[in-house]
Design a protein around this motif. Structure first.
Motif, PDB file in Angstrom:
ATOM      1  N   PRO A  93       0.933  -1.049   0.050  1.00 46.40           N
ATOM      2  CA  PRO A  93       0.018  -0.006  -0.101  1.00 46.40           C
ATOM      3  C   PRO A  93       0.877   1.357   0.038  1.00 46.40           C
ATOM      4  CG  PRO A  93      -0.181  -1.293   2.104  1.00 46.40           C
ATOM      5  CD  PRO A  93       0.486  -2.167   1.160  1.00 46.40           C
ATOM      6  N   TRP A  94       2.107   1.289   0.633  1.00 40.56           N
ATOM      7  CA  TRP A  94       2.830   2.418   0.444  1.00 40.56           C
ATOM      8  C   TRP A  94       3.175   2.924  -0.809  1.00 40.56           C
ATOM      9  CZ3 TRP A  94       4.826   6.103   3.995  1.00 40.56           C
ATOM     10  CH2 TRP A  94       6.026   6.750   3.619  1.00 40.56           C
ATOM     11  N   ASP A  95       3.727   1.674  -1.693  1.00 37.16           N
ATOM     12  CA  ASP A  95       4.104   2.172  -2.854  1.00 37.16           C
ATOM     13  C   ASP A  95       3.204   2.235  -3.844  1.00 37.16           C
ATOM     14  OD1 ASP A  95       6.997   2.019  -2.640  1.00 37.16           O
ATOM     15  OD2 ASP A  95       7.465  -0.175  -3.323  1.00 37.16           O
ATOM     16  N   ASP A  96       1.846   1.790  -3.745  1.00 41.51           N
ATOM     17  CA  ASP A  96       0.679   2.037  -4.398  1.00 41.51           C
ATOM     18  C   ASP A  96       0.168   3.289  -4.320  1.00 41.51           C
ATOM     19  OD1 ASP A  96       0.651  -0.615  -5.283  1.00 41.51           O
ATOM     20  OD2 ASP A  96      -1.024  -1.298  -4.106  1.00 41.51           O
ATOM     21  N   LEU A  97       0.013   4.126  -3.098  1.00 44.92           N
ATOM     22  CA  LEU A  97      -0.098   5.400  -2.793  1.00 44.92           C
ATOM     23  C   LEU A  97       0.982   6.218  -3.435  1.00 44.92           C
ATOM     24  CD1 LEU A  97      -1.382   5.122   0.794  1.00 44.92           C
ATOM     25  CD2 LEU A  97      -2.841   5.567  -1.176  1.00 44.92           C
ATOM     26  N   GLU A  98       2.232   5.844  -3.378  1.00 41.74           N
ATOM     27  CA  GLU A  98       3.228   6.723  -3.646  1.00 41.74           C
ATOM     28  C   GLU A  98       3.062   6.717  -5.211  1.00 41.74           C
ATOM     29  OE1 GLU A  98       6.606   8.278  -3.233  1.00 41.74           O
ATOM     30  OE2 GLU A  98       5.931   8.355  -1.310  1.00 41.74           O
ATOM     31  N   ALA A  99       2.763   5.553  -5.960  1.00 37.90           N
ATOM     32  CA  ALA A  99       2.410   5.649  -7.412  1.00 37.90           C
ATOM     33  C   ALA A  99       1.362   6.575  -7.832  1.00 37.90           C
ATOM     34  CB  ALA A  99       2.197   4.090  -8.094  1.00 37.90           C
ATOM     35  N   MET A 100       0.398   6.354  -6.971  1.00 33.28           N
ATOM     36  CA  MET A 100      -1.003   7.186  -7.440  1.00 33.28           C
ATOM     37  C   MET A 100      -0.708   8.615  -7.255  1.00 33.28           C
ATOM     38  SD  MET A 100      -3.902   4.891  -5.304  1.00 33.28           S
ATOM     39  CE  MET A 100      -4.888   6.091  -5.504  1.00 33.28           C
ATOM     40  N   ALA A 101       0.123   9.081  -6.057  1.00 34.46           N
ATOM     41  CA  ALA A 101       0.426  10.490  -5.948  1.00 34.46           C
ATOM     42  C   ALA A 101       1.179  10.994  -7.342  1.00 34.46           C
ATOM     43  CB  ALA A 101       1.237  10.867  -4.664  1.00 34.46           C
ATOM     44  N   PHE A 102       2.108  10.128  -7.594  1.00 30.78           N
ATOM     45  CA  PHE A 102       3.372  10.661  -8.599  1.00 30.78           C
ATOM     46  C   PHE A 102       2.438  10.728  -9.883  1.00 30.78           C
ATOM     47  CE2 PHE A 102       6.082  10.210 -12.053  1.00 30.78           C
ATOM     48  CZ  PHE A 102       7.267  11.008 -11.684  1.00 30.78           C
ATOM     49  N   ASN A 103       1.554   9.731 -10.166  1.00 30.82           N
ATOM     50  CA  ASN A 103       0.896  10.085 -11.461  1.00 30.82           C
ATOM     51  C   ASN A 103      -0.209  11.141 -11.337  1.00 30.82           C
ATOM     52  OD1 ASN A 103       1.954   7.616 -12.596  1.00 30.82           O
ATOM     53  ND2 ASN A 103       0.507   6.136 -11.578  1.00 30.82           N
ATOM     54  N   TRP A 104      -0.830  11.483 -10.319  1.00 31.57           N
ATOM     55  CA  TRP A 104      -1.717  12.720 -10.001  1.00 31.57           C
ATOM     56  C   TRP A 104      -0.879  13.749 -10.326  1.00 31.57           C
ATOM     57  CZ3 TRP A 104      -1.325  16.695  -6.778  1.00 31.57           C
ATOM     58  CH2 TRP A 104      -2.480  17.537  -6.677  1.00 31.57           C
ATOM     59  N   MET A 105       0.389  13.802 -10.033  1.00 31.66           N
ATOM     60  CA  MET A 105       1.256  15.191 -10.206  1.00 31.66           C
ATOM     61  C   MET A 105       1.294  15.609 -11.455  1.00 31.66           C
ATOM     62  SD  MET A 105       4.404  15.556  -7.526  1.00 31.66           S
ATOM     63  CE  MET A 105       5.254  14.107  -8.180  1.00 31.66           C
TER      64      MET A 105
END
Length: 456
Positions: free
Chosen positions: A439-451
Motif C-alpha cells: 500500500p505504501w508503494d501503491d499510494l506513492e505511485a498514485m500520488a506521482f501519477n496525479w502530479m
C-alpha cells in the motif's frame, strides 16, 4: 440493468470495438470522441456542465434519449472544483474567468525554464514538486504554508470525488442508457508534455535547435511517465481505448517530427498496446505528412481521428487498411451547413471512406458545441440510410486481450519516496513487510501519477 439495455450496450460496444480492430460489423458506428453539442443541447450552460455533475449527467441522458442511434458518447471531461482547489492556472473556465455559456480555454505559458531540463531528466518527481507545481498551482505556490497544505488536502479529496463522478457517470450511462464510452484514460505524447504546459510551443521548438540532446533525453524519461499515467487512468476491463490528443505535431516539419516527436510517442503507444489496450488518437490539425507512421504500429490497435484540416480520403488510402479512422464531416458544415449538405456529405463518406469497414462517422476530432441539432440528426439519418454493411451481423464485445508483460516490465513507475527509503528510516518492521510495502508503494505511485495530470 435490463436485458434489453444490456443487449443494446453490447451491440454498441461490439460495433465500436470491431471497427477499431478492422473487423466486419453491421454498420458504420456513430462514434465521435468528443461531442460538445451534448453539453448545451439540454439547455445547460457550459458552467453548469463542469460544476454540476448532476446536470452534466442529465444533459447526456437527454441527448441519448433524443439521439439513440449514437454508439458512444463523451462530452465534458473536467470537474472544475478540482482545478479550483489548487488554483490551476492552465485553464480558464466558463462562469469563472469566462462567460457561463463559453467553452473552457487552455492557457499556454512557459512554466519550465530552459535550464531545468537536467532536473526533469534526473528526477522528474523533484522537478514537479520543486519547480513546476508551484508555478502552475497558485494555491500550492503561495506564501502561506497552511493554505498550501490545505490546498493539497482538498486536491486529494477532490481527485477522489472526480474519480467517483466519472465512475458513477459511466455506470449510469451503461445501465440506464446502454451507452459505452469512446475512451477511458488519457495521456499526451512526450513532446507534447514539453510543448503544451512545460515549455510551450515556442520554447519547445526553440529547444530542438538550442538543446536537442536534452529534449530527446527528456522525452525518453517521459515515455515511462506517460505510459504509467495512461495505465493508471485506463479502463481496467480494457473495453475502451485510451485517449491521446496530439497537439504540436501539426506545427512540425517531417524532419522535426521524425526526430523529436515520433520516437518517444511510438514507444508509449507500443507500451500501451503491449499492456492489452487500444488507443484513440486525435490527429489534430493536418497530419498528412506524418500519419504514415501509424503503419509502424500493430494493425487495428489505433483509432485515428482525422481533423477537419486533414484529408480524410487520403488518410483512408494511406493508412485506412491498417488503422481505423474517424471524421469526415467538416466543423463548418455542422455549424453553417444545411441538412441536405450533411446528407450528401455522409453519403459520399459512406461510399468512399466507409468502404471495407474501419471507419466511424464524426466531425474533425469532435462535434462542435454550436452544431445545429438538426444537422447532427441529419448525419445520423444519413448513416442509417447509407452506412450499413451486413444487417445479419450481431455485434458483440470482444474479450479483453491479455497483457504481453507485467506493467512493471512495460514501463518504470517513478516514486518520490519508495518503500526502501521508508523501510530504512523505520529500521525494519516487526511483522509481514509486504503488507506494509504494497500500500505504501501503491499510494506513492498514485500520488506521482496525479502530479502529472497537471502537465496537460
Amino acid at each position: 440493468m435490463s436485458a434489453d439495455l444490456q443487449k443494446l450496450y453490447e451491440e454498441r460496444l461490439g460495433r465500436y470495438q470491431a471497427t477499431i480492430a478492422l473487423e466486419p460489423t453491421d454498420r458504420i458506428p456513430i462514434a465521435t470522441g468528443s461531442n460538445y453539442l451534448a453539453e448545451v443541447y439540454s439547455g445547460c450552460t457550459n458552467q453548469e456542465v463542469i460544476y454540476s455533475p448532476e446536470k452534466w449527467l442529465q444533459a447526456e441522458m437527454d441527448f441519448i434519449k433524443d439521439f439513440p442511434e449514437t454508439d458512444v458518447l463523451r462530452d465534458n471531461r473536467v470537474w472544475a472544483p478540482l482545478y479550483d482547489a489548487v488554483g490551476c492556472k492552465t485553464y480558464k473556465f466558463p462562469g469563472r474567468e469566462l462567460p457561463a455559456r463559453q467553452q473552457f480555454q487552455f492557457v499556454e505559458e512557459e512554466y519550465m525554464q530552459a535550464d531545468e531540463y537536467d532536473l526533469l531528466i534526473k528526477n522528474p518527481g523533484s522537478f514537479m514538486l520543486d519547480k513546476f507545481l508551484p508555478r502552475v498551482l497558485s494555491e500550492y505556490g503561495g506564501q502561506d504554508p497552511k493554505r498550501s497544505h490545505m490546498a493539497f488536502l482538498k486536491a486529494g479529496m477532490a481527485q477522489m470525488m472526480t474519480a467517483d463522478i466519472m465512475r458513477n457517470r459511466s455506470i449510469k450511462l451503461q445501465t440506464a442508457c446502454g451507452m459505452p464510452q469512446p475512451m477511458t484514460g488519457a495521456f499526451v505524447a512526450p513532446f507534447d508534455v514539453l510543448g503544451d504546459v512545460l515549455r510551450g510551443l515556442r520554447g519547445a521548438l526553440t529547444d530542438t535547435y538550442r538543446r536537442p540532446k536534452q529534449v530527446l533525453e527528456a522525452c525518453d524519461v517521459l515515455v515511462d511517465v506517460m505510459t504509467r499515467f495512461a495505465l493508471s487512468t485506463a479502463d481496467p476491463f480494457k473495453r475502451y481505448p485510451i485517449f491521446v490528443p496530439t497537439h504540436k505535431a501539426c506545427f512540425m516539419s517531417p524532419k522535426q517530427f521524425d526526430t523529436f516527436y515520433w520516437p518517444s510517442f511510438k514507444k508509449v503507444l507500443l507500451n500501451l498496446i503491449d499492456a492489452g489496450y487500444t488507443v484513440r488518437a486525435y490527429l489534430e490539425g493536418d497530419w498528412g505528412q506524418h500519419w504514415h507512421h501509424m503503419l509502424e504500429l500493430p494493425k487495428g490497435k489505433v483509432l485515428c481521428d482525422i481533423d477537419t484540416q486533414g484529408d480524410i480520403f487520403k488518410a483512408k488510402a494511406d493508412i485506412g487498411h491498417h488503422q481505423a479512422i474517424a471524421g469526415g464531416v467538416p466543423d463548418s458544415m455542422f455549424i453553417l451547413g444545411s441538412t441536405q449538405e450533411i446528407d450528401e456529405k455522409v453519403h459520399q463518406l459512406c461510399e468512399t471512406v466507409g468502404k471495407g469497414g474501419g471507419y466511424m462517422i464524426s466531425g474533425g476530432c469532435n462535434v462542435p458545441y454550436d452544431t445545429k441539432p438538426e444537422n447532427f440528426r441529419a448525419m445520423i439519418d444519413a448513416i442509417m440510410r447509407y452506412g450499413w454493411y451486413d444487417k445479419s451481423i450481431q455485434p458483440k464485445p470482444k474479450a479483453a486481450p491479455a497483457a504481453k508483460a507485467d506493467y512493471d516490465a512495460i514501463a518504470k513507475q517513478y516514486r518520490v519516496t519508495p518503500w526502501e527509503v521508508r523501510a530504512k528510516e523505520l529500521g525494519g518492521v516487526m511483522g509481514d513487510e509486504e503488507l506494509i510495502k504494497k500500500p505504501w508503494d501503491d499510494l506513492e505511485a498514485m500520488a506521482f501519477n496525479w502530479m502529472w495530470s497537471w502537465a496537460f
